[in-house]
Structure formats: C-alpha cells, structure tokens
Design an enzyme around this catalytic site. Structure first.
Site, short mmCIF file in Angstrom:
data_model
loop_
_atom_site.label_atom_id
_atom_site.label_comp_id
_atom_site.label_asym_id
_atom_site.label_seq_id
_atom_site.Cartn_x
_atom_site.Cartn_y
_atom_site.Cartn_z
N LYS A 146 -30.24 -7.13 41.63
CA LYS A 146 -30.49 -6.88 43.06
C LYS A 146 -30.67 -5.38 43.36
O LYS A 146 -30.31 -4.53 42.54
CB LYS A 146 -29.34 -7.49 43.88
N TYR A 171 -34.82 -17.23 49.77
CA TYR A 171 -33.48 -17.67 50.21
C TYR A 171 -33.57 -18.70 51.35
O TYR A 171 -32.65 -18.79 52.16
CB TYR A 171 -32.64 -16.47 50.64
N ASN A 216 -24.10 -7.55 45.90
CA ASN A 216 -23.33 -8.05 44.75
C ASN A 216 -24.10 -8.09 43.43
O ASN A 216 -23.80 -8.90 42.55
CB ASN A 216 -22.69 -9.40 45.10
N HIS A 241 -28.23 -12.04 41.08
CA HIS A 241 -28.41 -13.44 41.49
C HIS A 241 -28.57 -14.30 40.25
O HIS A 241 -29.15 -13.85 39.25
CB HIS A 241 -29.68 -13.58 42.35
N GLU A 251 -37.17 -21.22 41.63
CA GLU A 251 -37.04 -19.76 41.64
C GLU A 251 -37.92 -19.11 40.57
O GLU A 251 -38.52 -18.06 40.81
CB GLU A 251 -35.57 -19.37 41.48
P1 ATP Z 1 -26.85 -15.78 44.66
O1 ATP Z 1 -27.52 -16.98 45.28
O2 ATP Z 1 -27.40 -14.45 45.18
O3 ATP Z 1 -26.82 -15.87 43.17
P2 ATP Z 1 -24.28 -16.98 45.11
O4 ATP Z 1 -24.94 -18.22 44.62
O5 ATP Z 1 -23.05 -16.50 44.41
O6 ATP Z 1 -25.31 -15.76 45.09
P3 ATP Z 1 -24.73 -17.94 47.79
O7 ATP Z 1 -23.74 -18.75 48.50
O8 ATP Z 1 -25.94 -18.60 47.22
O9 ATP Z 1 -23.95 -17.09 46.65
O10 ATP Z 1 -25.19 -16.78 48.78
C1 ATP Z 1 -26.38 -16.03 48.53
C2 ATP Z 1 -26.11 -14.57 48.77
O11 ATP Z 1 -25.83 -14.39 50.16
C3 ATP Z 1 -24.87 -14.02 48.06
O12 ATP Z 1 -25.15 -13.55 46.76
C4 ATP Z 1 -24.44 -12.89 48.97
O13 ATP Z 1 -25.11 -11.67 48.65
C5 ATP Z 1 -24.88 -13.35 50.33
N1 ATP Z 1 -23.72 -13.87 51.04
C6 ATP Z 1 -23.07 -15.04 50.83
N2 ATP Z 1 -22.02 -15.18 51.65
C7 ATP Z 1 -22.00 -14.07 52.41
C8 ATP Z 1 -21.16 -13.59 53.45
N3 ATP Z 1 -20.13 -14.31 53.90
N4 ATP Z 1 -21.46 -12.39 54.01
C9 ATP Z 1 -22.51 -11.65 53.58
N5 ATP Z 1 -23.35 -12.04 52.59
C10 ATP Z 1 -23.09 -13.22 52.02
MG MG Z 2 -26.79 -18.91 45.36
#
Ligand code: ATP
Ligand code: MG
Length: 138
Positions: free
Chosen positions: A10, A50, A113, A116, A127
């Site tokens: 990211k 997303y 974070n 992804h 994706e």
């Molecule tokens: P990713 O899809 O990016 O691999 P993930 O599967 O661990 O991450 P998801 O639940 O799919 O998490 O959420 C997608 C992204 O949205 C997260 O990686 C994070 O950066 C962001 N996100 C999720 N929850 C929050 C939150 N409560 N506040 C801010 N950003 C969030």
């Molecule tokens: Mg995810």
C-alpha cells in the site's frame, strides 16, 4: 496443489521505503512472485477495487489513501497462498497483529496498514483481473 493470491503493497509502505523489505518477507515465507508492478491509481479505480466496502464509514478515507501515491500490486503463488498470506500479513489493525507479521513490523494504523491480501478464492480471481491483464500472467 499451488494456489494464487493477490496482494498490494500500500502507499504508506511504498512511501516509507519498505517495498524491498516486504517483498523479502513474502519470498522468505515461500511465495513465488508471479507478477509485479508499481503504479498509481485514481480515486475511481480505488473505489472499484474496494466496492465491497462501499457502504462502510471508512470507505472515503480508504479510497483516498489508496489513491494517495504509488502502490505495488502482486500476484503470488504457493500452496495455500490465500490463507498463508493473510497469516503473514497479520490483523487489519497493526496494534492487534501478531509479532513477526508484516503489519506488526511495517504498519502504522488500521487505515495505513502496509499490505492488502485477498480473503478468498473468488476475491483473489476478481482482484487479479482488476489489476493485471492476461498477458501479464505467467
Ligand atoms: P485488506 O482488504 O486491505 O487486505 P483486511 O482484509 O484486513 O484488509 P478489510 O476488512 O477488508 O480488512 O478492510 C479493508 C481495509 O479498510 C483495511 O485494510 C483497512 O485499511 C481499512 N479499514 C478497515 N476497517 C477500518 C476502520 N475501522 N477504520 C479505518 N480503516 C479501516
Ligand atoms: Mg479485505
């Protein structure tokens, strides 16, 4: 049987110069890098990627962040790639991520974070197709 998954380094991690270190963790864990590129995406392209999160309160923040600078999309391959990458990444919130995981080492917050990873076979397929053309698949 080997499996493919999709990952993105990211914008926060690319900006901080962690691309090489994260790729090293991925290779050390036994993943083959099938395809890799460094690109920037628009807000609309981030929204399309997303789309499953469109109704979430953090959608605006998430898509603004993902279009804030260069990213490194990856196709990765190994046995059990989808689940193993999720384990290697650690919890979404780096404060809750296990020791030794990529998010524990390189992520600053739940929003920024570092990495992804696809969460299932059907999302991995979507994706990979979203970011890579047929000629980029080896
Ligand atoms: P990713 O899809 O990016 O691999 P993930 O599967 O661990 O991450 P998801 O639940 O799919 O998490 O959420 C997608 C992204 O949205 C997260 O990686 C994070 O950066 C962001 N996100 C999720 N929850 C929050 C939150 N409560 N506040 C801010 N950003 C969030
Ligand atoms: Mg995810």
């Amino acid at each position: 049987m080997s499996q493919r998954t999709f990952s993105i380094i990211k914008p926060d991690a690319v900006r901080k110069g962690y691309t090489g270190a994260i790729l090293a963790e991925i290779e050390k864990a036994g993943f083959k890098i099938v395809s890799i590129k460094k690109i920037s995406i628009s807000r609309a392209q981030a929204e399309g990627f997303y789309h499953v999160h469109a109704a979430r309160p953090f959608f605006g923040e998430l898509t603004e962040f993902m279009s804030s600078g260069p990213i490194v999309p990856l196709i990765l391959e190994k046995k059990n790639a989808i689940a193993d990458l999720r384990t290697l990444m650690g919890a979404t919130d780096p404060a809750k991520a296990e020791e030794g995981t990529i998010r524990k080492k390189f992520a600053a917050s739940i929003g920024e974070n570092a990495i992804h990873g696809s969460d299932a076979a059907d999302t991995a397929e979507f994706e990979i197709g979203y970011f890579f053309a047929g000629y980029e698949l080896k």
